[in-house]
Design a protein around this motif. Structure first.
Motif, mmCIF file in Angstrom:
data_model
loop_
_atom_site.group_PDB
_atom_site.id
_atom_site.type_symbol
_atom_site.label_atom_id
_atom_site.label_comp_id
_atom_site.label_asym_id
_atom_site.label_seq_id
_atom_site.Cartn_x
_atom_site.Cartn_y
_atom_site.Cartn_z
ATOM 1 N N GLU A 45 0.805 -1.702 0.039
ATOM 2 C CA GLU A 45 0.142 0.518 -0.272
ATOM 3 C C GLU A 45 0.339 1.593 -0.235
ATOM 4 O O GLU A 45 -0.067 2.250 -0.219
ATOM 5 C CB GLU A 45 -1.189 0.034 1.322
ATOM 6 C CG GLU A 45 -1.617 -1.034 1.363
ATOM 7 C CD GLU A 45 -2.780 -0.933 2.135
ATOM 8 O OE1 GLU A 45 -2.910 -0.448 3.560
ATOM 9 O OE2 GLU A 45 -3.728 -2.649 2.349
ATOM 10 N N SER A 118 -10.144 0.564 10.010
ATOM 11 C CA SER A 118 -10.181 1.782 8.625
ATOM 12 C C SER A 118 -11.488 2.454 8.793
ATOM 13 O O SER A 118 -12.256 1.656 10.025
ATOM 14 C CB SER A 118 -10.929 0.957 7.782
ATOM 15 O OG SER A 118 -11.686 0.358 8.116
ATOM 16 N N GLU A 124 -11.737 6.753 1.733
ATOM 17 C CA GLU A 124 -10.571 6.221 2.668
ATOM 18 C C GLU A 124 -9.997 5.415 1.284
ATOM 19 O O GLU A 124 -8.911 5.516 1.069
ATOM 20 C CB GLU A 124 -11.137 5.840 3.681
ATOM 21 C CG GLU A 124 -9.685 5.003 4.206
ATOM 22 C CD GLU A 124 -10.327 3.816 5.332
ATOM 23 O OE1 GLU A 124 -9.536 3.510 6.356
ATOM 24 O OE2 GLU A 124 -11.251 4.540 5.967
ATOM 25 N N ASN A 125 -10.853 4.381 0.791
ATOM 26 C CA ASN A 125 -9.856 3.187 0.039
ATOM 27 C C ASN A 125 -9.046 3.959 -1.918
ATOM 28 O O ASN A 125 -8.701 4.298 -2.047
ATOM 29 C CB ASN A 125 -10.692 1.958 -0.641
ATOM 30 C CG ASN A 125 -11.159 1.086 0.480
ATOM 31 O OD1 ASN A 125 -10.482 0.593 1.493
ATOM 32 N ND2 ASN A 125 -12.260 0.184 1.238
ATOM 33 N N LYS A 128 -6.220 5.747 -1.095
ATOM 34 C CA LYS A 128 -4.846 5.188 -0.805
ATOM 35 C C LYS A 128 -3.963 5.707 -1.144
ATOM 36 O O LYS A 128 -3.706 5.475 -2.760
ATOM 37 C CB LYS A 128 -5.302 3.794 -0.288
ATOM 38 C CG LYS A 128 -6.145 3.111 1.351
ATOM 39 C CD LYS A 128 -6.105 1.840 1.032
ATOM 40 C CE LYS A 128 -6.993 1.328 1.920
ATOM 41 N NZ LYS A 128 -6.766 0.015 2.174
ATOM 42 N N SER A 133 -3.062 7.664 4.032
ATOM 43 C CA SER A 133 -1.563 6.890 4.294
ATOM 44 C C SER A 133 -1.974 6.438 6.244
ATOM 45 O O SER A 133 -3.115 7.146 6.507
ATOM 46 C CB SER A 133 -0.504 8.123 4.372
ATOM 47 O OG SER A 133 0.409 7.435 5.950
ATOM 48 N N TYR A 134 -1.459 5.972 6.166
ATOM 49 C CA TYR A 134 -1.871 4.776 7.884
ATOM 50 C C TYR A 134 -0.483 4.881 8.775
ATOM 51 O O TYR A 134 -0.752 4.318 9.540
ATOM 52 C CB TYR A 134 -2.619 3.516 7.659
ATOM 53 C CG TYR A 134 -3.966 3.511 6.952
ATOM 54 C CD1 TYR A 134 -4.975 3.219 7.576
ATOM 55 C CD2 TYR A 134 -3.468 3.374 5.760
ATOM 56 C CE1 TYR A 134 -5.912 3.711 6.700
ATOM 57 C CE2 TYR A 134 -4.318 3.224 4.708
ATOM 58 C CZ TYR A 134 -5.648 3.306 5.681
ATOM 59 O OH TYR A 134 -6.989 3.560 4.693
#
Length: 305
Positions: A45, A118, A124-125, A128, A133-134
């Motif tokens: 990702e 999530s 959100e998807n 990405k 970002s995460y």
């Protein structure tokens, strides 16, 4: 059932699992990697990886993992897309059950990683790698002098506010409608930072933009929309530890696999590496632990001969 017994079975094909496979296969150990989701793990990702050694111009997560997969395969590791549903310890042999059968091994490396909760909101998807970002530590440098939001109420979210406030022009801190889970000591310092603005009592209901993120829509707090360049969703990790607990592998209260200095679990011959141990949470640290797990597994297999 597979023919014969593997020297090493690796559960998980992210950076830790693939590095372990590279090491064990290169030393002529019969190696099987089992991955029920995407081979490459969450690293796929990453839109761009600038902090992995050896790539001075950076590399995409997909290309980095493609290289790791090819390298493990070149030395003879097998990779199968099968979901592991059980693990049993029979002393000198371990039994791995998947939805398609079972495999035997002399040692096991657990490299299952973790999942992120999530937001499950529109956009959100879609965004990405294009503003969503995460990981603030990983992707923060891409947002130098830009406006970002940190969504999350835990300690990791608070830590990433500090990290991003060092480089971003402005940081919106959005813990959600219930606020922060604790009164973290860092919050006192952060509240005095003029670049940080807290949005309390609001939840993100949408992430939007054109080619890249341009705004988040909020539910509550009197502000309907924030214009920004990036959204960091830092919700709690979900260790994938269900089958591990059933197998008797020790985990802490948060579900993180407990390992010793040789990254061995409480079960002899079963090792763990990468994010499932909740250590490092970086591609490079996962790869390092994978190498260490492989070396320990090689030593264990040798002791059985």
């Amino acid at each position: 059932m597979t023919e014969g017994v593997y020297d090493v079975i690796i559960v998980g094909a992210g950076p830790a699992g693939l590095t372990a496979a590279l090491y064990t296969a290169r030393h002529n150990l019969k190696t099987l990697v089992l991955e029920g989701r995407k081979t490459g793990g969450r690293a796929l990702e990453a839109h761009r990886v600038d902090n992995y050694p050896g790539f001075p111009d950076g590399i995409s997560g997909q290309d980095l993992m493609k290289n790791m997969i090819q390298q493990a395969l070149r030395f003879g590791a097998e990779i199968k897309n099968e979901t592991v549903v059980g693990l049993s310890d029979f002393g000198g042999q371990k039994m791995i059950n998947t939805r398609m059968g079972f495999y035997q091994a002399k040692s096991v490396v657990v490299a299952t990683g973790v999942s992120r909760k999530s937001l499950s909101v529109p956009g959100e998807n879609e965004y990405k790698g294009r503003g969503v970002s995460y990981c603030g530590v990983c992707d923060g440098p891409f947002f130098r002098d830009k406006t970002v939001a940190i969504v999350g109420s835990g300690h990791e979210a608070v830590h990433d506010i500090e990290v991003l406030s060092e480089t971003a022009a402005k940081v919106y801190a959005i813990p959600g409608g219930k606020g922060y889970s604790e009164d973290f000591p860092e919050l006192t310092r952060i509240r005095d930072d003029p670049k940080v603005e807290f949005i309390m009592g609001a939840d993100v209901k949408e992430i939007g933009g054109s080619d890249f993120v341009e705004y988040v829509a909020l539910d509550g707090a009197g502000q309907e929309r924030l214009s920004l360049d990036g959204v960091f969703i830092i919700l709690e990790h979900i260790p994938i530890a269900g089958i591990l607990r059933e197998a008797g592998i020790g985990t802490d209260d948060g579900g993180c696999v407990i390992v010793d200095g040789d990254v061995e679990t409480n079960i002899e011959g079963v090792f763990a590496a990468g994010d499932c141990t909740c250590e490092g949470m970086q591609i490079v640290t996962a790869a390092g632990m994978g190498a260490k797990a492989a070396l320990s597994a090689m030593k264990h297999v040798k002791s059985l001969r």
